[in-house]
Structure formats: C-alpha cells, structure tokens
Enzyme design. Structure first.
Site: not given
Ligand code: U2P
Length: 226
Positions: A34, A61, A111, A114-115, A118-119
């Site tokens: 990003q 990102h 951050f 979260h990544e 989630k991923h």
C-alpha cells in the site's frame, strides 16, 4: 511379498500419513503493498507508528492466500494465535517495511496480529508464523516497487500517470502483470492506493495472477505525495 516386505510397506504408509505436509487449501497468494500517502489522505485520521513517520515507500498490507475463483479463505485457525516472541528477530524490519497507519498510534503488533490471524493462519500448511512474516518481507524487497516506478519516471509527486504506464513499468520490472487498486482523495481524484502481486503457494516466487482484483482505477490516476 514376504512378511518383512509387508512390514516395511506398512511402515512407509504409516509414515506417509503422519509425516507428509497437508495439501495447501488455497491456490496462490496476493502480496498487497500500500501507498501510505493514499491511505492517509482518505482516512479521516491516519496515525503514524510510535516509531515515527514511515518512509515514503510502499508498505506491506498483507500476504493473502486466495482462490483462483477470486474468493479467499480467512481466519482459518483460531487456535493459532499471534505470538510476538516468534518474530522478535523481524520486528525492526517489520516496523520499517510493514508500518501500521491506523489510529491510535501503536507499534504495529496489532496490524501484524490481524494479518496473521485473518490470512496467515490460512497458509499454515506452508508457512509458520516466522516464515509468513519473513517471506512477506523478502517478497517486498524483491519487488522493489518504488524503484521500478521512479526508474520509469513515475514519482509520488501528486502528478497523474496512466494506468497502462504504471502497469507496464511493474510488468517490465518484476516480469508479471500486477493488479492496481485505486481510492479517492478528498477532492475525489482517483489515486494509486495498493498494488497486488501474485505469488506461488510456497510464498516465494512471483507468478502471473490467476485472477486480478477489481481495482476501480480509471485510465489516469494520481500518485500522491507522502
Ligand atoms: O477489500 C477490503 C478488505 O478485504 C480483505 N481482502 C480483500 C481482497 C482479497 O483478495 N483478500 C482480502 O482478504 C482485506 O482485509 P484486511 O486484511 O485488510 O483485513 C481488505 O482490506
């Protein structure tokens, strides 16, 4: 086959069951980078990390497992929680290359957590937590996007550039066609927000994208200052 042969065969089958890695259940990754200028001039507030204003460079990102059909898995393993002790050797590089811009200001662990959750947990059959972050950092370095763009005369100077020129510069630089995503600045100008590069299931090699994200970019887009 004699009894000994059967025994060896069974032993091999047993090992195969428990030792082989499970088949990965996704088709490829998007490495999503990003542009901080485009994040910060559209969000009502963007907050610099506690370490200070990030460099004027693309930041990571995420590294997102995806399906060829365009959908993606998420939050695959609630039992695999983010554990900062596993990436302590990567933290200084993460702060530089994967900076958080969300508010309130923080170091970045939220951050990255979260990544990962989630991923990253959807590609655990291929990469553990350390590999996930390390591979993303290596891929970002390999892509060297800002250098590729500036070498082609495309600079973050609030100027407008053609989508084709941006796409071709990256294609010539990395060998594969990227996905380009735009957002709008407060004056409603379309601007370069994120670049998607496809990566094989090992998380190490760039590939041609099986499917490109819907980027919402017009033929001319702004490359904002940061
Ligand atoms: O596009 C909005 C958010 O959806 C998630 N996303 C999008 C496209 C895709 O291929 N995969 C995917 O996960 C992203 O969520 P985030 O990781 O930011 O929570 C993206 O920001």
């Amino acid at each position: 086959m004699g009894a000994k042969g059967w025994f060896i065969l069974k032993l091999l089958m047993f090992q195969g069951l428990f030792v082989s890695r499970p088949q990965e259940d996704f088709d490829f990754f998007y490495l999503v980078l990003q542009w901080p200028g485009a994040y910060c001039d559209t969000k009502r507030a963007c907050c610099y990390p506690t370490s200070g204003k990030p460099a004027a460079d693309f930041g990571i990102h995420g590294l997102w497992p995806n399906y060829n059909g365009g959908s993606w898995p998420s939050n695959c393993d609630p039992d695999s929680q983010f554990d900062r002790s596993q990436i302590s050797d990567l933290v200084s590089s993460l702060k530089k290359n994967w900076p958080t811009l969300s508010c309130p200001s923080n170091e970045g662990f939220k951050f990255w957590e979260h990544e990962w959750e989630k991923h990253g947990t959807c590609s655990e059959s291929v990469m553990d937590q350390h590999d996930y972050f390390e591979n993303a950092l290596k891929l970002k370095e390999k892509a060297n996007l800002l250098q590729i763009l500036t070498n082609s005369g495309i600079n973050p100077d609030d100027g407008f550039y053609s989508l084709t020129k941006i796409t071709n510069a990256i294609k010539n630089g990395i060998g594969f066609t990227p996905g380009i995503e735009c957002n709008k600045d407060p004056e409603r100008n379309d601007q370069l927000h994120q670049i998607y590069i496809c990566v094989d299931t090992s998380g190490t090699e760039f590939i041609e994208c099986p499917v490109l994200p819907r980027g919402r970019c017009p033929s001319q887009l702004q490359f904002s200052k940061f």
